[in-house]
Design a protein around this motif. Structure first.
Motif, short mmCIF file in Angstrom:
data_model
loop_
_atom_site.label_atom_id
_atom_site.label_comp_id
_atom_site.label_asym_id
_atom_site.label_seq_id
_atom_site.Cartn_x
_atom_site.Cartn_y
_atom_site.Cartn_z
N PHE A 94 0.53 -1.13 -0.19
CA PHE A 94 0.33 0.16 0.18
C PHE A 94 0.94 0.90 0.13
CE2 PHE A 94 -3.14 -3.03 1.60
CZ PHE A 94 -3.51 -3.33 0.67
N GLY A 95 1.55 1.33 -0.61
CA GLY A 95 2.55 2.52 -1.16
C GLY A 95 4.24 2.41 -0.20
N ILE A 96 3.62 1.57 0.50
CA ILE A 96 4.87 1.65 2.33
C ILE A 96 6.29 0.30 1.22
CG2 ILE A 96 5.44 1.59 4.17
CD1 ILE A 96 2.73 2.14 4.63
N PRO A 97 7.55 1.31 1.34
CA PRO A 97 8.82 0.66 1.01
C PRO A 97 8.76 -0.82 1.69
CG PRO A 97 9.13 2.56 0.84
CD PRO A 97 8.06 2.44 1.26
N ALA A 98 10.00 -2.17 1.40
CA ALA A 98 10.24 -2.69 1.93
C ALA A 98 10.45 -2.16 3.43
CB ALA A 98 10.57 -3.85 1.05
N THR A 99 10.06 -2.64 4.69
CA THR A 99 11.17 -2.27 6.27
C THR A 99 11.76 -3.85 6.97
OG1 THR A 99 8.96 -2.94 6.84
CG2 THR A 99 9.27 -0.88 6.75
N ALA A 132 0.10 1.37 9.50
CA ALA A 132 0.44 3.06 10.46
C ALA A 132 2.29 2.81 10.19
CB ALA A 132 0.19 3.38 11.44
N GLN A 133 2.53 1.65 12.03
CA GLN A 133 3.80 1.73 12.48
C GLN A 133 4.73 0.97 11.57
OE1 GLN A 133 2.81 -2.10 14.62
NE2 GLN A 133 1.56 -1.34 16.39
N LEU A 134 4.36 0.64 9.99
CA LEU A 134 5.27 0.46 9.31
C LEU A 134 6.05 1.79 8.57
CD1 LEU A 134 4.15 -2.36 7.10
CD2 LEU A 134 6.08 -2.74 8.67
N ARG A 135 5.12 3.08 8.38
CA ARG A 135 4.99 4.19 8.12
C ARG A 135 6.11 4.64 8.95
NH1 ARG A 135 0.00 4.66 7.03
NH2 ARG A 135 -0.50 4.41 5.03
#
Length: 137
Positions: A94-99, A132-135
């Motif tokens: 959902f638009g969040i790059p891999a963490t 939210a946490q991944l952001r």
């Protein structure tokens, strides 16, 4: 079908379709007129939109995706399932790059089963909190 039969349909869907990405199982377990009652307003809510969510959004972004079913309760043609969808965030979600972080999405859903297939779905999940946490990662 009995309540136990309906629970088995939901278990099979969760493992074969969500966890393993089995298109043949999806086609066998989803009604052609399936309705996702939890789809966002103005979003598609039929079978292909559900397949798209799992196959094109979640599975590619979460390596080693697993589904753990914690509880199931069935009455009549409805099955309530409490489960966790988990994996490692290794691609854009959902638009969040891999963490590289472990992700666990808690889900409670209700599925109406008709003739051994998913006919309707309602659900709540913690995906927005996970995103939210991944952001912040």
């Amino acid at each position: 079908m009995s309540s136990d039969d309906n629970k088995q349909v939901v278990r099979r869907f969760n493992i074969a379709v969500i966890q393993n990405g089995d298109r043949a199982a999806f086609d066998a377990l989803i009604a052609s007129d399936f309705q996702n009652r939890s789809a966002p307003p103005d979003a598609p809510n039929g079978p292909e939109s559900l397949w798209h969510t799992f196959q094109n959004l979640l599975r590619p972004a979460l390596s080693g995706l697993t589904v753990t079913i914690h509880d199931q309760v069935a009455e009549g043609d409805k099955v309530v399932t409490r489960k966790t969808i988990a994996g490692v965030h290794t691609a854009t979600l959902f638009g969040i790059p891999a963490t590289g972080k472990a992700v666990s999405i808690d889900v409670i859903d209700i599925v109406r089963v008709a003739d051994g297939r998913y006919a309707e779905h309602w659900g709540i999940n913690t995906l927005s909190a996970v995103l939210a946490q991944l952001r912040q990662a």
